[in-house]
Design a protein around this motif. Sequence first.
Motif, short mmCIF file in Angstrom:
data_model
loop_
_atom_site.label_atom_id
_atom_site.label_comp_id
_atom_site.label_asym_id
_atom_site.label_seq_id
_atom_site.Cartn_x
_atom_site.Cartn_y
_atom_site.Cartn_z
N LEU A 1 0.52 -1.21 0.31
CA LEU A 1 0.36 -0.29 0.10
C LEU A 1 0.93 1.08 -0.43
CD1 LEU A 1 -2.85 -0.71 2.74
CD2 LEU A 1 -3.32 -0.86 0.20
N LEU A 2 1.80 1.11 0.31
CA LEU A 2 2.73 2.17 0.64
C LEU A 2 3.74 2.89 -0.17
CD1 LEU A 2 3.25 2.14 4.79
CD2 LEU A 2 2.05 4.20 3.36
N THR B 1 6.23 12.36 3.31
CA THR B 1 4.97 12.65 2.85
C THR B 1 4.64 13.91 2.03
OG1 THR B 1 4.86 14.33 4.67
CG2 THR B 1 4.32 12.05 5.30
N TYR C 1 -0.35 9.78 8.22
CA TYR C 1 -0.08 9.41 7.25
C TYR C 1 -0.34 8.36 6.25
CZ TYR C 1 2.11 7.96 2.82
OH TYR C 1 2.58 7.95 1.17
N ARG D 1 -3.92 6.82 7.42
CA ARG D 1 -4.92 6.87 6.10
C ARG D 1 -4.52 6.42 4.88
NH1 ARG D 1 -3.94 12.64 7.39
NH2 ARG D 1 -1.84 12.92 5.51
N VAL D 2 -3.69 6.09 4.67
CA VAL D 2 -3.23 4.81 3.69
C VAL D 2 -3.38 3.77 4.00
CG1 VAL D 2 -1.22 3.50 2.31
CG2 VAL D 2 -1.28 6.16 2.64
N GLN E 1 -7.73 3.99 3.96
CA GLN E 1 -8.76 4.36 3.09
C GLN E 1 -7.88 3.68 1.48
OE1 GLN E 1 -7.64 8.51 1.79
NE2 GLN E 1 -8.04 8.94 4.23
N ARG E 2 -7.49 2.93 1.37
CA ARG E 2 -7.37 1.84 0.73
C ARG E 2 -7.57 0.04 0.87
NH1 ARG E 2 -1.49 5.06 -1.41
NH2 ARG E 2 -1.95 6.49 -1.56
#
Length: 276
Positions: free
Chosen positions: A230-231, A242, A262, A265-266, A269-270
């Motif tokens: 994801l990152l 970020t 940060y 959220r990733v 949200q993903r």
Amino acid sequence: MFRKVTGLLVGVVLWSMSAVIAADSSLKQNLLTAADTKASGEYAFSQCRALTGQVFDAASQKKKALIVGDSYACDFLNSVQENGYLGDYQLALRFIPYDCQTVAGDDAPKHIAAKDRSFCATPERADSLERAKAQMQEADLVIFAFRWKPDIAAALPQTLRTLAFSPKQRVVVVGNKFFGQISVRKYLKMPANDLKALENEVDPEEAKTINAVLAKGLGKEVLFVDPHSLLCGDDTSCPLFTDDVNLISYDGRHLTKEGARYVGRVLFQRSALGKM
């Protein structure tokens, strides 16, 4: 008129230069603050310590969420709290140090180095899957977040079967993350735009390879969240800053305050974490 216009232009240029200098100074100060391992380390573990050993309130109408893991569990907790996620849950945490990471069942001691067994067997010093099992059974949501060792990752499906979660419980496994070597001196010499795009080449064995083992072994009843994917995408390089140029990790593994915000959220949200 010419002098007035010229004076105005000079004023605008000087103001712009002052703003750039101030922004650059602020960026460097933020970087130095985030890279302070003592201060960032205190942030990384403070909320973790506060929730360790927390019991669920039986009178509360809120659902119960239990986070189980080592320092990576602390990172995950910070990512949750910085963004206000899991607000419908009571939160508790069971801290199992990295050196005490093991499997569930009779083979547990074999996965802990001989030098660490006394430490790991002392409840006042370290938790364990066995001691946390009763609280796991209470929870509606159980989240495992470790810096996974290869042998523990490979054995995790059997561990989860041994822990015998009910079909009503949700189980989440958060994989490894790694941002590589952090070099603050180097970053202080770089402009903001370059920092935004900066990535580190990272050893795939630290996250990518282990996460692949986890993803392959876990069944559909377990939600696997892969931070590396994801990152960092499918690469062996990961971003260090970020979008608003804040350092994500102060030591390559653990998150700064802005990094936690940060990363949270990733992850939420993903992935299906956001639907919890």
